[in-house]
Design an enzyme around this catalytic site. Structure first.
Site, short mmCIF file in Angstrom:
data_model
loop_
_atom_site.label_atom_id
_atom_site.label_comp_id
_atom_site.label_asym_id
_atom_site.label_seq_id
_atom_site.Cartn_x
_atom_site.Cartn_y
_atom_site.Cartn_z
N TRP A 179 -3.83 -4.06 5.02
CA TRP A 179 -2.79 -3.10 5.36
C TRP A 179 -3.26 -2.14 6.45
O TRP A 179 -2.45 -1.44 7.06
CB TRP A 179 -2.33 -2.33 4.12
N ASP A 180 -4.55 -2.14 6.72
CA ASP A 180 -5.10 -1.29 7.78
C ASP A 180 -4.39 -1.54 9.12
O ASP A 180 -4.20 -0.62 9.91
CB ASP A 180 -6.58 -1.58 7.99
N LYS A 183 -11.64 8.49 -3.12
CA LYS A 183 -12.32 7.69 -2.10
C LYS A 183 -11.76 7.97 -0.71
O LYS A 183 -12.49 8.07 0.27
CB LYS A 183 -12.17 6.21 -2.44
N GLN A 184 -10.44 8.06 -0.61
CA GLN A 184 -9.79 8.23 0.69
C GLN A 184 -8.44 8.88 0.47
O GLN A 184 -7.99 9.04 -0.66
CB GLN A 184 -9.62 6.88 1.37
N GLU A 201 -9.03 4.05 -4.33
CA GLU A 201 -9.47 2.93 -5.16
C GLU A 201 -10.49 3.34 -6.22
O GLU A 201 -10.98 2.50 -6.97
CB GLU A 201 -10.05 1.83 -4.27
#
Length: 774
Positions: free
Chosen positions: A357-358, A601-602, A488
């Protein structure tokens, strides 16, 4: 964090040879041209630690999944980007001693990646065990012009001896992937042979039956004059070589020119593959190294004309963004809609697959602004061509009636990721694909794309969301259960705010897209509705009900959106209070401990705020940013750029600059101790976003280009180009003014600092800098 790369605006420079850093450098100094690529392995033999890697676009292997248990819906394989025939090999024996930087004394060493020329140069001096001292200089590149070819110029100069040098220029197909699940080698030999002065090796992948035919031609020069020496050919299993022995004298330069080609059956008929390889090889040999290098430099000049970002006053920042842009261009040219942007590109094997999906979330905006429109359109067509596979993927998980779930990891459209919390639960990826369609149309104004391709994809995605959501009697709301969000470090949670938000947005946008196609071309709409068996009244009524009654977790006291149900039940510890020895968490903590922690994580909630910032006032954005960023460990390459963009919007330029450096120098400085596995190609687009959307404040609103530039303290100025609806605009920001130059014949109305301005065709517009905040 490493810090051994020298600062330079146009070059990546390593001085001195540290074997412990070699695999990191092999990633950093990688080369590619969109069709093929390679890690920065040495041409000559090297017995030290290395990750040898050569890659050919579109060629893959379905490596059997390795899990301790099996669940319905698991992919049977994990698609691997294949380590292919090693074409760079030039083994050297000097007076019966092998040249090997792992065993000889290295007196001097440097590596230089020239981003203007697209070349890798290596220079070293060594003393062999027999006392012979020699200098070596190598230059190589993967040609942008002849994109199935590469070339090497390898020069040896003895310092203190005369004697003989044996040279073996090879093609080695006896390679394997470091990430092979069962230590299997994925290639079998079709043929290895000599044809005239060429050596040819054709290999076939197991299972997928791709053929790759590689060919080489090697010439030896001394003192600038070609030697009349014929190669001796040798072969063994999966290997063919051209061998030479030449006399050398002290201070006399011997230069080896090696030309190589890699052609795949993706682009050529198998029956003609070897002949085609010979023809391409003849073409590049006829050009010669110097002509190929001249063409390479011209091709890179064209790339940089519209894609460069210029930063004055901060060499580290300038080098970093050019490195990221350079690697993006090396990975993807947009000329082939069958290809996509792998997370490691041509620099390593980790993660497998070629599509995440990046691409839609991060890479598409870069190509929209810096490349011809067809490049970004091809990225979307890639997904359209995989729609049937996305429907099949959803069916495997129990969805029906044309619901489409795009894969988390894929090469051919089929899901090949085999961790349950990703395969089954990290479904927000579907939303990124729908958002990319929206992004493409708002940027280009090409609404016809909806009828041609986009609407079918949107309908499939919307159907998935409508089936994935369920009604909660207790809440009297629609909910979404069993989710892994962008963070995640949380698995199997309920009501992840970002996933629920993008799901309902997809439903809204699909309804809007149906109305747009109906207004533009009702006949085409009827054809699409018939093809998809779309029940307009029933499905849209249900979607509207979900949109109206969806549950989103919030905390009214804190004034924030909750990442998911129960997030505040976790012990709330800030990242600044984590001991340094605990970082990175994914390498130091157990998974159980990570899942029970509050650490992120992000960007997760902030990913949604980044996508849909127009829906939230500035204080809502600030509250959520100030809450979530201190809990974010940024152990994903995709994280810092989102935080940089939001921080810049909030006027916190110190944090924005910090995150810009982190995303831009992530691989150059090995922030997360994982650069040796390959570069983070897709997140490199986030570096560009950090400058253009972050500091430049670029947005598209109501079919209009908006800019709200700010200037980081350490920068004297910065400049970038934007291609927008047939206009090319150069934006430069310094301490005195904001300058815009229209390099096209089309006038443009745009909004700067909240006010509309007209930028005339070929015109210049300057605004005073009093409103640029530091």
């Amino acid at each position: 964090m490493k810090n051994y790369i020298k600062y330079n605006e146009w070059q990546i420079i390593e001085e001195g040879f540290d074997p412990h850093l070699n695999k990191i450098s092999e990633s950093i100094f990688s080369l590619g041209n969109g069709r093929m690529g390679q890690r920065a392995n040495f041409e000559e033999q090297y017995t030290g630690e290395t990750l040898q890697g050569n890659y050919v676009a579109g060629v893959y292997y379905p490596d059997k999944t390795r899990v301790g248990w099996w669940k319905n819906g698991y992919p049977e394989y994990f698609a691997k980007v294949l380590n292919a025939t090693n074409w760079i090999g030039i083994n050297i024996v000097v007076n019966d001693e092998v040249l090997d930087l792992n065993t000889c004394k290295v007196l001097d060493f440097s590596r230089v990646l020239d981003m203007q020329l697209g070349t890798l140069t290596r220079r070293f001096s060594v003393e062999l065990k027999n006392g012979n001292v020699l200098d070596v200089e190598t230059i190589r590149f993967c040609s942008l012009v002849d994109d199935e070819a590469g070339a090497i110029k390898y020069t040896i100069t003895p310092h203190n001896f005369d004697g003989k040098i044996s040279i073996e220029s090879s093609l080695d197909g006896d390679v394997k992937n470091q990430d092979s699940n069962y230590d299997e080698k994925f290639w079998t030999e079709i043929s290895a042979k000599q044809q005239d002065d060429f050596a040819l090796l054709t290999m076939e992948t197991k299972k997928t039956a791709f053929w790759v035919s590689s060919g080489i031609y090697t010439a030896i020069h001394q003192d600038g004059i070609a030697l009349n020496v014929k190669p001796k050919f040798s072969t063994k299993e999966k290997y063919v070589a051209q061998q030479f022995t030449v006399d050398v004298k002290k201070d006399q330069a011997t230069t080896i020119y090696k030309y190589a080609v890699n052609l795949s059956s993706e682009n050529h008929d198998k029956t003609e593959l070897e002949n085609a390889a010979v023809e391409v090889l003849k073409t590049v040999v006829a050009k010669g190294f110097d002509q190929m290098l001249k063409e390479q430099a011209a091709a890179w000049t064209t790339k940089w004309q519209n894609g460069d970002v210029i930063i004055e006053g901060d060499v580290a920042a300038q080098q970093a963004i050019r490195f990221n842009i350079f690697q993006l261009h090396q990975t993807y040219t947009g000329e082939d809609a069958r290809l996509n942007i792998g997370p490691k590109g041509f620099t390593g094997e980790k993660y497998g697959g070629s599509t995440y999906w990046d691409t839609e979330a991060y890479c598409l905006p870069f190509y929209l602004a810096t490349a011809p429109q067809q490049v970004s359109e091809n990225l979307l067509i890639y997904r359209y061509n995989h729609l049937e596979k996305a429907i099949e993927n959803a069916e495997k998980l129990g969805f029906k009636d044309g619901a489409a779930l795009y894969p988390m990891v894929t090469i051919n459209g089929e899901e090949c990721h085999n961790e349950w919390e990703i395969t089954f639960e990290e479904i927000h990826r579907n939303g990124a694909i729908a958002f990319a369609i929206f992004n493409y149309i708002r940027y280009t104004g090409e609404q016809k794309y909806l009828a041609e391709y986009g609407l079918e994809v949107l309908i499939g995605i919307a159907r998935f969301w409508a089936q994935r959501i369920n009604w909660s009697i207790e809440k009297e709301k629609y909910v979404m259960l069993g989710i892994t969000g962008p963070n995640e470090y949380e698995n199997n949670v309920n009501n992840n705010w970002y996933t629920s938000t993008i799901a309902t947005w997809c439903l809204k946008y699909t309804i809007e897209a149906i109305d747009l196609v109906k207004a533009d071309n009702p006949q085409e709409l009827n054809q699409i509705l018939a093809k998809t068996k779309f029940d307009t009244v029933k499905e849209i009524t249900h979607w509207q009900d979900i949109i109206t009654k969806m549950f989103y977790p919030e905390d009214e006291k804190l004034g924030i959106f909750l990442q998911q149900d129960g997030y505040l039940d976790k012990e709330q510890v800030l990242v600044k209070d984590l001991p340094a020895v605990d970082r990175p968490l994914n390498q130091k903590w157990s998974w159980d401990r990570i899942l029970r922690s509050c650490f992120i994580k992000q960007a997760d909630v902030l990913q949604g705020i980044y996508f849909f910032e127009e829906d939230y006032d500035i204080e809502t954005i600030r509250r959520n940013y100030d809450f979530y960023e201190p809990r974010t460990v940024h152990e994903s390459s995709l994280s810092p750029c989102v935080h940089a963009i939001i921080a810049a919007k909030l006027g916190d330029l110190d944090r924005a600059y910090e995150f810009y450096l982190r995303t831009s120098r992530l691989d150059l400085d090995d922030y997360n101790n994982d650069t040796e596995d390959g570069l983070h190609i897709t997140s490199m687009a986030g570096t560009w976003l950090s400058v253009v959307e972050g500091f430049g404040g670029m947005r598209i609103k109501n079919n209009q280009l908006h800019l709200h530039p700010v200037l980081p303290k350490k920068w004297k100025s910065y400049a970038f180009k934007i291609g927008f609806r047939q206009a090319i605009i150069t934006v430069k920001v310094d301490e005195q003014k904001v300058s815009l130059k229209n390099e096209s014949e089309k006038a443009l109305t745009l909004n700067i600092f909240g006010e509309d301005h007209t930028l005339q065709a070929n015109g210049v517009l300057e605004l005073n800098s009093q409103i640029i905040a530091h």
